[in-house]
Design a protein around this motif. Structure first.
Motif, PDB file in Angstrom:
ATOM      1  N   PHE A  64       0.908  -1.345   0.015  1.00 36.61           N
ATOM      2  CA  PHE A  64      -0.078  -0.008   0.000  1.00 36.61           C
ATOM      3  C   PHE A  64       0.808   1.260   0.173  1.00 36.61           C
ATOM      4  CE2 PHE A  64       0.685  -1.209   4.407  1.00 36.61           C
ATOM      5  CZ  PHE A  64       0.897   0.058   5.155  1.00 36.61           C
ATOM      6  N   THR A  65       0.353   2.405  -0.460  1.00 40.13           N
ATOM      7  CA  THR A  65       1.112   3.590  -0.396  1.00 40.13           C
ATOM      8  C   THR A  65       0.802   4.369   1.042  1.00 40.13           C
ATOM      9  OG1 THR A  65       0.468   3.845  -2.729  1.00 40.13           O
ATOM     10  CG2 THR A  65       1.439   5.814  -1.485  1.00 40.13           C
ATOM     11  N   GLN A  66       1.638   4.729   1.476  1.00 37.37           N
ATOM     12  CA  GLN A  66       1.503   5.951   2.723  1.00 37.37           C
ATOM     13  C   GLN A  66       1.832   7.205   2.078  1.00 37.37           C
ATOM     14  OE1 GLN A  66       3.796   5.887   6.487  1.00 37.37           O
ATOM     15  NE2 GLN A  66       2.523   7.823   6.961  1.00 37.37           N
ATOM     16  N   HIS A  67       0.808   8.000   2.110  1.00 35.60           N
ATOM     17  CA  HIS A  67       0.938   9.492   1.567  1.00 35.60           C
ATOM     18  C   HIS A  67       1.753  10.276   2.387  1.00 35.60           C
ATOM     19  CE1 HIS A  67      -1.660   8.620  -2.075  1.00 35.60           C
ATOM     20  NE2 HIS A  67      -2.193   7.703  -1.278  1.00 35.60           N
ATOM     21  N   ILE A 127       4.591  17.251  10.931  1.00 31.55           N
ATOM     22  CA  ILE A 127       3.997  17.930   9.860  1.00 31.55           C
ATOM     23  C   ILE A 127       4.618  19.204   9.435  1.00 31.55           C
ATOM     24  CG2 ILE A 127       1.736  18.908   9.053  1.00 31.55           C
ATOM     25  CD1 ILE A 127       0.277  16.799  10.957  1.00 31.55           C
ATOM     26  N   LYS A 128       4.976  19.978  10.358  1.00 35.21           N
ATOM     27  CA  LYS A 128       5.599  21.111  10.361  1.00 35.21           C
ATOM     28  C   LYS A 128       7.197  21.251   9.619  1.00 35.21           C
ATOM     29  CE  LYS A 128       6.221  25.876  10.954  1.00 35.21           C
ATOM     30  NZ  LYS A 128       5.514  26.923  10.115  1.00 35.21           N
ATOM     31  N   TYR A 129       7.900  20.433  10.262  1.00 35.57           N
ATOM     32  CA  TYR A 129       9.439  20.349  10.065  1.00 35.57           C
ATOM     33  C   TYR A 129       9.750  19.486   9.049  1.00 35.57           C
ATOM     34  CZ  TYR A 129       9.176  23.550  14.146  1.00 35.57           C
ATOM     35  OH  TYR A 129       8.860  24.528  15.049  1.00 35.57           O
ATOM     36  N   SER A 130       8.845  18.864   8.410  1.00 37.10           N
ATOM     37  CA  SER A 130       9.140  17.590   7.327  1.00 37.10           C
ATOM     38  C   SER A 130       8.057  17.621   6.480  1.00 37.10           C
ATOM     39  CB  SER A 130       9.591  16.516   8.283  1.00 37.10           C
ATOM     40  OG  SER A 130       9.909  15.389   7.144  1.00 37.10           O
ATOM     41  N   ASP A 131       8.004  17.163   5.391  1.00 38.35           N
ATOM     42  CA  ASP A 131       7.225  16.605   4.423  1.00 38.35           C
ATOM     43  C   ASP A 131       7.181  15.236   4.135  1.00 38.35           C
ATOM     44  OD1 ASP A 131       9.397  16.612   2.786  1.00 38.35           O
ATOM     45  OD2 ASP A 131       8.481  18.122   1.368  1.00 38.35           O
ATOM     46  N   LYS A 132       8.029  14.701   4.621  1.00 45.62           N
ATOM     47  CA  LYS A 132       8.174  13.059   4.837  1.00 45.62           C
ATOM     48  C   LYS A 132       6.774  12.433   5.654  1.00 45.62           C
ATOM     49  CE  LYS A 132      12.923  12.855   3.823  1.00 45.62           C
ATOM     50  NZ  LYS A 132      14.280  12.325   4.092  1.00 45.62           N
ATOM     51  N   PRO A 133       6.833  11.346   5.322  1.00 47.90           N
ATOM     52  CA  PRO A 133       5.284  10.496   5.779  1.00 47.90           C
ATOM     53  C   PRO A 133       5.821  10.195   7.246  1.00 47.90           C
ATOM     54  CG  PRO A 133       6.513   9.022   4.417  1.00 47.90           C
ATOM     55  CD  PRO A 133       7.119  10.471   4.278  1.00 47.90           C
ATOM     56  N   ARG A 137       7.088  12.357  -1.791  1.00 51.82           N
ATOM     57  CA  ARG A 137       7.839  11.340  -0.742  1.00 51.82           C
ATOM     58  C   ARG A 137       6.929  10.442  -0.333  1.00 51.82           C
ATOM     59  NH1 ARG A 137      12.497  13.908   0.293  1.00 51.82           N
ATOM     60  NH2 ARG A 137      12.693  16.065   0.444  1.00 51.82           N
ATOM     61  N   ASN A 138       5.772  10.166  -1.254  1.00 53.37           N
ATOM     62  CA  ASN A 138       4.894   9.165  -0.762  1.00 53.37           C
ATOM     63  C   ASN A 138       5.907   7.815  -0.691  1.00 53.37           C
ATOM     64  OD1 ASN A 138       2.705  10.812  -0.896  1.00 53.37           O
ATOM     65  ND2 ASN A 138       1.908   9.995  -2.679  1.00 53.37           N
ATOM     66  N   VAL A 139       5.475   6.999   0.097  1.00 53.87           N
ATOM     67  CA  VAL A 139       6.327   5.665   0.167  1.00 53.87           C
ATOM     68  C   VAL A 139       5.399   4.369  -0.167  1.00 53.87           C
ATOM     69  CG1 VAL A 139       7.938   6.388   1.696  1.00 53.87           C
ATOM     70  CG2 VAL A 139       5.823   5.608   2.646  1.00 53.87           C
ATOM     71  N   GLU A 140       5.925   3.211  -0.915  1.00 53.06           N
ATOM     72  CA  GLU A 140       5.186   2.429  -1.086  1.00 53.06           C
ATOM     73  C   GLU A 140       5.699   1.133   0.056  1.00 53.06           C
ATOM     74  OE1 GLU A 140       3.087   1.086  -3.413  1.00 53.06           O
ATOM     75  OE2 GLU A 140       2.746   3.333  -3.643  1.00 53.06           O
ATOM     76  N   LYS A 168       8.894  -5.477  -3.061  1.00 54.37           N
ATOM     77  CA  LYS A 168      10.176  -5.257  -2.960  1.00 54.37           C
ATOM     78  C   LYS A 168      10.615  -3.902  -2.452  1.00 54.37           C
ATOM     79  CE  LYS A 168      11.499  -8.213  -6.877  1.00 54.37           C
ATOM     80  NZ  LYS A 168      12.431  -8.207  -8.069  1.00 54.37           N
ATOM     81  N   ASN A 169       9.911  -3.200  -1.794  1.00 53.62           N
ATOM     82  CA  ASN A 169      10.128  -1.875  -1.375  1.00 53.62           C
ATOM     83  C   ASN A 169      10.600  -1.915   0.216  1.00 53.62           C
ATOM     84  OD1 ASN A 169       9.399  -0.803  -3.966  1.00 53.62           O
ATOM     85  ND2 ASN A 169       7.256  -1.328  -3.008  1.00 53.62           N
ATOM     86  N   LEU A 170      11.660  -1.082   0.418  1.00 55.61           N
ATOM     87  CA  LEU A 170      12.004  -0.977   1.868  1.00 55.61           C
ATOM     88  C   LEU A 170      11.903   0.594   2.391  1.00 55.61           C
ATOM     89  CD1 LEU A 170      13.434  -1.403   4.587  1.00 55.61           C
ATOM     90  CD2 LEU A 170      15.594  -1.523   3.445  1.00 55.61           C
ATOM     91  N   VAL A 171      11.276   0.806   3.089  1.00 57.42           N
ATOM     92  CA  VAL A 171      11.268   2.212   3.733  1.00 57.42           C
ATOM     93  C   VAL A 171      11.812   2.592   5.087  1.00 57.42           C
ATOM     94  CG1 VAL A 171       9.469   4.096   4.614  1.00 57.42           C
ATOM     95  CG2 VAL A 171       8.854   2.471   2.368  1.00 57.42           C
ATOM     96  N   LEU A 172      12.803   3.403   5.174  1.00 59.06           N
ATOM     97  CA  LEU A 172      13.587   3.555   6.293  1.00 59.06           C
ATOM     98  C   LEU A 172      13.169   4.596   7.184  1.00 59.06           C
ATOM     99  CD1 LEU A 172      16.921   2.936   4.392  1.00 59.06           C
ATOM    100  CD2 LEU A 172      15.946   1.382   5.900  1.00 59.06           C
ATOM    101  N   ALA A 173      12.633   4.598   8.415  1.00 56.30           N
ATOM    102  CA  ALA A 173      12.268   5.349   9.340  1.00 56.30           C
ATOM    103  C   ALA A 173      13.433   5.483  10.640  1.00 56.30           C
ATOM    104  CB  ALA A 173      11.043   4.892   9.853  1.00 56.30           C
ATOM    105  N   PRO A 174      13.577   6.588  11.179  1.00 55.99           N
ATOM    106  CA  PRO A 174      14.240   6.999  12.447  1.00 55.99           C
ATOM    107  C   PRO A 174      13.895   5.985  13.529  1.00 55.99           C
ATOM    108  CG  PRO A 174      12.984   8.863  11.908  1.00 55.99           C
ATOM    109  CD  PRO A 174      12.966   7.845  10.929  1.00 55.99           C
ATOM    110  N   VAL A 175      14.710   6.141  14.707  1.00 58.67           N
ATOM    111  CA  VAL A 175      14.424   5.491  16.016  1.00 58.67           C
ATOM    112  C   VAL A 175      13.110   6.078  16.573  1.00 58.67           C
ATOM    113  CG1 VAL A 175      15.734   7.411  17.125  1.00 58.67           C
ATOM    114  CG2 VAL A 175      15.662   5.320  18.269  1.00 58.67           C
ATOM    115  N   TYR A 176      12.642   5.254  17.344  1.00 59.35           N
ATOM    116  CA  TYR A 176      11.243   5.253  18.022  1.00 59.35           C
ATOM    117  C   TYR A 176      11.684   5.187  19.407  1.00 59.35           C
ATOM    118  CZ  TYR A 176       6.031   4.764  18.067  1.00 59.35           C
ATOM    119  OH  TYR A 176       4.755   5.169  18.434  1.00 59.35           O
ATOM    120  N   GLY A 177      10.788   6.097  20.128  1.00 59.81           N
ATOM    121  CA  GLY A 177      10.638   5.767  21.672  1.00 59.81           C
ATOM    122  C   GLY A 177      11.572   5.961  22.847  1.00 59.81           C
TER     123      GLY A 177
END
Lengths: 513, 513
Positions: free
Chosen positions: A105-108, A189-195, A114-117, A121-130
């Motif tokens: 699925f697409t995350q908008h 939302i403010k400081y980035s436009d990535k999902p 900058r939408n991600v799938e 075969k896709n890999l989406v990389l996100a920063p540390v959490y928590g």
């Protein structure tokens, strides 16, 4: 061509053009699409044996859904065997339910480029959490604040190798527990436009997150599209608690993605073996994923697995262990066999410093992440101290390594230009390739350039101050924050968000529970 | 079972027994036999395209064999096209010649329990080779001495994860160039009982090495069995020089193994692309391997590939790069397709310190080494500063990571005991596995125990002195050297070796060329 072949001529001038038109740091695609095959260490026979055991766990032992009567009712109506809070599942029931979940699925993002799938075969990389703590070489370790939170959002925005802004990049401990989610979601939302990710710490905070997404993307759009992805941990072994179930229900109802993640340190929260742990991971993930489909068939959901081991001597969590890599790799195969996107991995370490231990453990986990076919990787940058601490230095060190992972995931280009027969003919035995026409055509895009590695001579390195990687990283993140320039945000949306936040904050008292 | 399945009950008591009967550090097998599949990023189509280009390189460009008239004669007699020192090969000629080389062979150690199998699913790990400098946290960087050399031989002997004593673990710069090979080979025989490497810096030094092996193993035994393995570098691109050809001829004649290794920093000594470089690697390796078979058909030979890249900005060599991993992986597939054992990889880094850069780059290269199907890996422990320096701290850090690689290479055990259904039944939802009977039966052998990683709490780590991994490694190697106790060496052999060395050393003057 089955290899990641760039067509002849794609390198050189056109590659430069691609970099120019890209966003910060030169990102030309908003996520990785693997050109290399998936590496599988678990055989089909092994997977079948594990799946058969999972069926028995689900049917004989069952899973507890605590303080969530509405969930128990859903299970009962769907034909499960509900005994108090314990739910047992007839063979095949959960596998049938998850069939309505999308395999990709697409995350908008608010910037569509900058939408991600998520899936395939896709890999989406996100920063540390928590992490509740943050650290850097200048100030040392301390509790995180909203300023730190914003800094990490900015660093993730600036990294060409992070595709996602993540969620709780650190806990802003200076804000009240019951209101900090407003500032966190707003910062993304403010400081980035990535999902980005929404709050899961209470159902009403999940609803607030959805509302802020609706202000940003529009109500109808949010109902029909995934604009947020959320981390829903199982309380392993074999338990889902009220908090996580509350958030899961809100997000699934709103068609937003849940990552249902067994959170497992093998030996404590699961058996002390890889195969036994995998059978438990599969049981928990199937139950949570199927629940989202009971709530809203077709809602996006991700099979998650946070898996590592513990020291059997001290009981402390360990990271970057070979058993952790095997667990991750096996779980990825199980997710693929069930047709669900898979979340796992990241850049894990138990180290307290951005030292050799941190780098070694993180390299092991991120490599396993890329090769095993993970689709969504939280914790890809900044994770330190078993997840208790977000590190500024490690954030940019990890990000640099993610850049290398982009190259690795592309595989080997076997286009005619990459074959370089003309260079071999031009240079011949005993010659040197630096001056060859082929080298001149291709050198700019030829090799990944690390932002942190020092490849200079020992003498040059001495003259440069004998810095280690952590000290170079310290300069780099400060430089990046100084140079940060944020993406545009429609002033009307910004104002609507701020108004919503102010009204909601004023409507109930601060609390730290 | 296709997974690395231990039979039920193998863990626990029998695993403890295995560790006890093993040598230093608990090694129970003298090399890795992979239970995981090989990871291949190069498609068959890609390999065929590269091989077709290699045929053209060999036929159209050719390879130079410098200052070695006897080699040129061998090629001419075998049907190659010899033009001055340039030799061109008709299509298929080299592929035909290498058919007499074994796809797997045994290198004998003076302790037969430490014999290694080179080829097939096996991986033999050997320490760093070649650095003129050594470094440790106490004394810093300086030229290596024979005392350092002995220390590294001892550390390799003590490591349960190194299967091989290696060769030039550092250059003993305090000894004359033309005589140091005596002390180096003697140190390997005296202070270790693991297999080792002979000298390649001159034909007479190669003959001396063979003679010392004959004293140790017996003349007939050496003629019929491989007891030494040697590193023969091509002088890339497409050149073999007189020194290497001299050593190759001596060892092949004596039935001792040569590793024919293109030594390539892509962009300088080969095209700036992975595919182009691979076609050159294959050409050089085939030519060198085939030459050994012309000298003695059936002599053991290894397809080698020392491959990395350079910084296209500074020209400096880079290590742990994604391009290096792709090169290694592709070359491994080419070697497999030609039925030859493969040497590559190790624990590479360009860093000047055992810091995060060193650990990250080394983790990337050693993981690629294990997963790509390498059979013999030099430089697995101790390599620093692009191979210019042997580091005491990095030696034990790398060795620790090699231990993790042993676990990774085993794969996932899917025996009934590993499935742990009884633990899941005993513990149930919300429980804890630490006290489970299955955990008690298996905890001792369950997870790899790192000798260096600190997994403790932040508070405990503070109380322990806030050490980073390098400082913990510093204590570890000193502890190990203090506790070193060498293997027995037959006094008659020892005396014969010392007599031979004394006589040979007295027979010609010292020289530093």
């Amino acid at each position: 061509m089955s290899d990641a072949a760039a067509s002849a001529g794609r390198r050189g001038r056109s590659a430069r053009r691609e970099r120019r038109k890209a966003g910060p740091g030169g990102l030309s695609t908003p996520y990785i699409t693997r050109g290399i095959p998936v590496f599988e260490v678990l055989s089909d026979e092994g997977a079948e044996k594990i799946e058969a055991q999972t069926d028995r766990i689900l049917a004989e032992i069952g899973i507890e859904f605590r303080e969530a009567p509405e969930v128990l009712k859903l299970w009962k109506d769907a034909g499960a065997d509900v005994d108090g809070e314990r739910v047992r599942f007839p063979k095949g029931m959960l596998q049938e339910l998850i069939k309505t979940a999308p395999s990709q699925f697409t995350q908008h993002a608010r910037n569509p480029a900058r939408n991600v799938e998520i899936g395939g075969k896709n890999l989406v990389l996100a920063p540390v959490y928590g992490p509740p703590f943050v650290t850097d070489l200048d100030q040392g370790r301390r509790y995180g604040t909203i300023e730190d939170f914003r800094n990490f959002v900015k660093l993730a925005y600036l990294s060409p190798w992070l595709h996602h802004s993540g969620g709780t990049v650190c806990e802003p401990v200076d804000l009240p527990v019951n209101k900090r989610h407003f500032d966190m979601v707003y910062s993304h939302i403010k400081y980035s436009d990535k999902p980005f990710m929404g709050s899961v710490t209470a159902p009403e905070r999940a609803e607030d997150s959805v509302k802020m997404a609706q202000i940003t993307f529009g109500e109808d759009f949010v109902d029909q599209n995934c604009v947020m992805i959320q981390l829903i941990n199982a309380n392993s072994p074999l338990v889902f608690d009220a908090t996580m179930l509350g958030a899961l229900q809100v997000y699934a109802k709103h068609n937003q993605a849940c990552i249902v993640s067994p959170f497992i340190l093998a030996g404590a929260m699961s058996p002390v073996t890889v195969a036994g742990t995998l059978s438990q991971v599969l049981a928990e993930a199937l139950a949570g994923c199927a629940l989202t489909q009971l709530i809203r068939p077709g809602a996006p959901v991700v099979f998650g697995a946070f898996v590592s081991s513990i020291s059997m001597q001290s009981g402390a969590p360990t990271f970057g262990s070979p058993e952790g890599s095997l667990l991750l790799n096996g779980a990825a195969k199980l997710a693929r066999r069930h047709g669900l996107p898979f979340r796992s991995g990241g850049s894990f370490t138990a180290s307290k410093l951005p030292d050799a231990q941190a780098a070694q453990e993180s390299a092991q986990t991120i490599t396993a992440t890329v090769q095993s076919g993970v689709n969504f990787a939280l914790h890809s940058a900044g994770w330190l101290e078993g997840g208790l601490c977000s590190s500024y230095e490690k954030f940019v060190m990890d990000s640099d390594q993610l850049g290398m992972m982009h190259v690795l995931a592309k595989g080997i280009d076997i286009s005619d230009e990459a074959m370089a027969m003309d260079a071999l003919q031009e240079v011949g035995p005993g010659g040197h390739f630096l001056g060859a026409a082929h080298t001149q055509r291709n050198f700019e895009s030829a090799f990944y350039r690390s932002a942190i590695a020092d490849n200079n001579s020992y003498e040059q390195w001495l003259a440069d101050g004998e810095l280690d990687a952590a000290k170079r990283a310290n300069s780099l993140w400060k430089e990046q924050l100084r140079a940060y320039s944020g993406p545009e945000l429609d002033p009307a949306i910004d104002e609507a968000l701020l108004t919503f936040i102010a009204e909601r904050k004023a409507s109930f008292p601060d609390s730290n529970v």
